[in-house]
Design a protein around this motif. Structure first.
Motif, PDB file in Angstrom:
ATOM      1  N   MET A   1       0.710  -1.109   0.110  1.00  0.00           N
ATOM      2  CA  MET A   1       0.046   0.122   0.192  1.00  0.00           C
ATOM      3  C   MET A   1       0.870   1.088  -0.145  1.00  0.00           C
ATOM      4  SD  MET A   1      -2.643   1.285   3.009  1.00  0.00           S
ATOM      5  CE  MET A   1      -4.041   0.339   2.447  1.00  0.00           C
ATOM      6  N   VAL A   2       0.438   2.072  -0.675  1.00  0.00           N
ATOM      7  CA  VAL A   2       1.197   3.492  -0.889  1.00  0.00           C
ATOM      8  C   VAL A   2       1.063   4.323   0.673  1.00  0.00           C
ATOM      9  CG1 VAL A   2       1.282   5.711  -1.925  1.00  0.00           C
ATOM     10  CG2 VAL A   2       0.900   3.741  -3.339  1.00  0.00           C
ATOM     11  N   GLY A   3       1.998   4.741   1.275  1.00  0.00           N
ATOM     12  CA  GLY A   3       1.804   5.241   2.342  1.00  0.00           C
ATOM     13  C   GLY A   3       1.691   6.785   1.996  1.00  0.00           C
ATOM     14  N   ILE A   4       0.959   7.560   2.688  1.00  0.00           N
ATOM     15  CA  ILE A   4       0.818   8.796   2.792  1.00  0.00           C
ATOM     16  C   ILE A   4       1.330   9.720   4.016  1.00  0.00           C
ATOM     17  CG2 ILE A   4      -1.055  10.755   2.447  1.00  0.00           C
ATOM     18  CD1 ILE A   4      -2.889   8.528   1.176  1.00  0.00           C
ATOM     19  N   ILE A   5       2.032  10.881   3.495  1.00  0.00           N
ATOM     20  CA  ILE A   5       2.546  12.041   4.631  1.00  0.00           C
ATOM     21  C   ILE A   5       1.676  13.346   4.045  1.00  0.00           C
ATOM     22  CG2 ILE A   5       4.273  13.162   5.388  1.00  0.00           C
ATOM     23  CD1 ILE A   5       6.128  11.089   4.877  1.00  0.00           C
TER      24      ILE A   5
ATOM     25  N   PRO B   1      -7.345   5.657   8.711  1.00  0.00           N
ATOM     26  CA  PRO B   1      -6.574   4.762   7.648  1.00  0.00           C
ATOM     27  C   PRO B   1      -5.218   4.505   7.790  1.00  0.00           C
ATOM     28  CG  PRO B   1      -7.753   6.732   6.662  1.00  0.00           C
ATOM     29  CD  PRO B   1      -7.593   7.046   8.100  1.00  0.00           C
ATOM     30  N   GLU B   2      -4.893   3.480   7.586  1.00  0.00           N
ATOM     31  CA  GLU B   2      -3.398   3.002   7.988  1.00  0.00           C
ATOM     32  C   GLU B   2      -2.400   3.806   6.777  1.00  0.00           C
ATOM     33  OE1 GLU B   2      -2.225  -1.258   6.910  1.00  0.00           O
ATOM     34  OE2 GLU B   2      -4.151  -1.242   5.709  1.00  0.00           O
ATOM     35  N   LYS B   3      -1.191   3.658   7.411  1.00  0.00           N
ATOM     36  CA  LYS B   3      -0.240   4.306   6.583  1.00  0.00           C
ATOM     37  C   LYS B   3      -0.610   5.868   6.149  1.00  0.00           C
ATOM     38  CE  LYS B   3       2.189   0.197   5.548  1.00  0.00           C
ATOM     39  NZ  LYS B   3       3.110   0.135   6.379  1.00  0.00           N
ATOM     40  N   LEU B   4      -0.979   6.677   6.950  1.00  0.00           N
ATOM     41  CA  LEU B   4      -1.259   7.855   6.835  1.00  0.00           C
ATOM     42  C   LEU B   4      -0.811   8.711   8.161  1.00  0.00           C
ATOM     43  CD1 LEU B   4      -2.884  10.420   5.341  1.00  0.00           C
ATOM     44  CD2 LEU B   4      -5.021   9.517   6.599  1.00  0.00           C
TER      45      LEU B   4
ATOM     46  N   GLU C   1      10.409   6.233   7.554  1.00  0.00           N
ATOM     47  CA  GLU C   1      10.739   5.213   8.096  1.00  0.00           C
ATOM     48  C   GLU C   1       9.524   4.625   8.975  1.00  0.00           C
ATOM     49  OE1 GLU C   1      13.996   5.523  10.706  1.00  0.00           O
ATOM     50  OE2 GLU C   1      15.296   6.664   9.483  1.00  0.00           O
ATOM     51  N   GLU C   2       8.691   5.448   9.633  1.00  0.00           N
ATOM     52  CA  GLU C   2       7.499   5.125  10.348  1.00  0.00           C
ATOM     53  C   GLU C   2       6.615   4.392   9.382  1.00  0.00           C
ATOM     54  OE1 GLU C   2       3.838   6.932  12.436  1.00  0.00           O
ATOM     55  OE2 GLU C   2       5.866   7.848  12.794  1.00  0.00           O
ATOM     56  N   LEU C   3       6.284   4.762   8.133  1.00  0.00           N
ATOM     57  CA  LEU C   3       5.338   4.275   7.201  1.00  0.00           C
ATOM     58  C   LEU C   3       5.946   2.767   6.829  1.00  0.00           C
ATOM     59  CD1 LEU C   3       4.524   7.289   4.844  1.00  0.00           C
ATOM     60  CD2 LEU C   3       2.991   6.348   6.724  1.00  0.00           C
ATOM     61  N   ASP C   4       7.003   2.563   6.750  1.00  0.00           N
ATOM     62  CA  ASP C   4       7.621   1.509   6.314  1.00  0.00           C
ATOM     63  C   ASP C   4       6.919   0.803   5.055  1.00  0.00           C
ATOM     64  OD1 ASP C   4       9.202  -1.000   6.686  1.00  0.00           O
ATOM     65  OD2 ASP C   4       7.542  -2.103   7.678  1.00  0.00           O
ATOM     66  N   THR C   5       7.166   1.557   4.020  1.00  0.00           N
ATOM     67  CA  THR C   5       6.668   1.242   2.721  1.00  0.00           C
ATOM     68  C   THR C   5       7.452   1.788   1.487  1.00  0.00           C
ATOM     69  OG1 THR C   5       4.742   1.257   0.993  1.00  0.00           O
ATOM     70  CG2 THR C   5       5.009   3.310   2.473  1.00  0.00           C
ATOM     71  N   GLU C   6       7.598   1.259   0.327  1.00  0.00           N
ATOM     72  CA  GLU C   6       8.326   1.610  -0.677  1.00  0.00           C
ATOM     73  C   GLU C   6       7.765   2.712  -1.509  1.00  0.00           C
ATOM     74  OE1 GLU C   6      11.609   0.531  -1.006  1.00  0.00           O
ATOM     75  OE2 GLU C   6      11.314  -0.299   0.711  1.00  0.00           O
TER      76      GLU C   6
ATOM     77  N   ILE D   1       5.605   6.385  -1.397  1.00  0.00           N
ATOM     78  CA  ILE D   1       5.154   7.131  -0.497  1.00  0.00           C
ATOM     79  C   ILE D   1       4.606   8.613  -1.396  1.00  0.00           C
ATOM     80  CG2 ILE D   1       5.459   8.789   1.300  1.00  0.00           C
ATOM     81  CD1 ILE D   1       7.540   6.760   2.461  1.00  0.00           C
ATOM     82  N   LEU D   2       3.396   8.982  -0.944  1.00  0.00           N
ATOM     83  CA  LEU D   2       2.764  10.153  -1.626  1.00  0.00           C
ATOM     84  C   LEU D   2       2.845  11.311  -0.416  1.00  0.00           C
ATOM     85  CD1 LEU D   2       1.532  11.883  -3.601  1.00  0.00           C
ATOM     86  CD2 LEU D   2      -0.838  11.068  -2.967  1.00  0.00           C
ATOM     87  N   VAL D   3       3.613  12.587  -0.737  1.00  0.00           N
ATOM     88  CA  VAL D   3       3.417  13.611   0.336  1.00  0.00           C
ATOM     89  C   VAL D   3       2.601  14.663  -0.177  1.00  0.00           C
ATOM     90  CG1 VAL D   3       4.853  15.170   1.410  1.00  0.00           C
ATOM     91  CG2 VAL D   3       6.102  13.068   0.921  1.00  0.00           C
TER      92      VAL D   3
END
Length: 142
Positions: free
Chosen positions: A1-5, A27-30, A53-58, A60-62
């Motif tokens: 899953m794509v992480g979001i910051i 939602p997870e990874k947000l 690092e916290e999102l732990d995914t390859e 990421i959408l900022v």
């Protein structure tokens, strides 16, 4: 899953995520990263790197508040030098965050970016007062 910051000036990130969580849950990874008056560009960079690092995914959408602002520029700089696939968008709004966070499953980063951009645009709506016009000459009675 794509992480979001989500990031922005002041308490933009945590504030808008507070609203998003009220509407859509958590939602997870947000995550949200604020750039407050007590931060420097260096501390913001550290916070964003820690968030990655916290999102732990390859992938990421900022989502940043303003193009050209420190949160946007720092995120873009990190994205260029990172071994992760990171994309940065500006002009973040609440509708964009909610829809993107909830509908990103099964999508790669490029698809999530395209969806987020479209969602951000369609979230902008203008209220228009609709006035009913009476039919004056109606021979059929309808």
């Amino acid at each position: 899953m794509v992480g979001i910051i989500v990031t922005g000036h002041g308490n933009f990130a945590t504030g808008v995520l507070s609203a998003a969580k009220l509407i859509a849950g958590t939602p997870e990874k947000l995550i949200g990263i604020d750039f407050t008056e007590n931060d420097t560009v260096e501390t913001l960079e550290e916070k964003i790197k820690k968030g990655i690092e916290e999102l732990d995914t390859e992938e990421i959408l900022v989502l940043a508040d303003l193009a050209g602002g420190s949160p946007f520029k720092v995120s873009a700089t990190i994205g260029v030098s990172s071994d992760k696939n990171i994309k940065v968008l500006s002009g973040t709004n609440l509708g964009m965050i909610i829809e993107t966070a909830l509908l990103r499953d099964g999508k790669n980063l490029e698809e999530v970016v395209a969806f987020a951009k479209e969602s951000g645009i369609t979230s902008i709506q203008e209220f228009e007062m609709k006035v009913k016009k009476e039919i004056e000459d109606c021979e059929d009675g309808i």
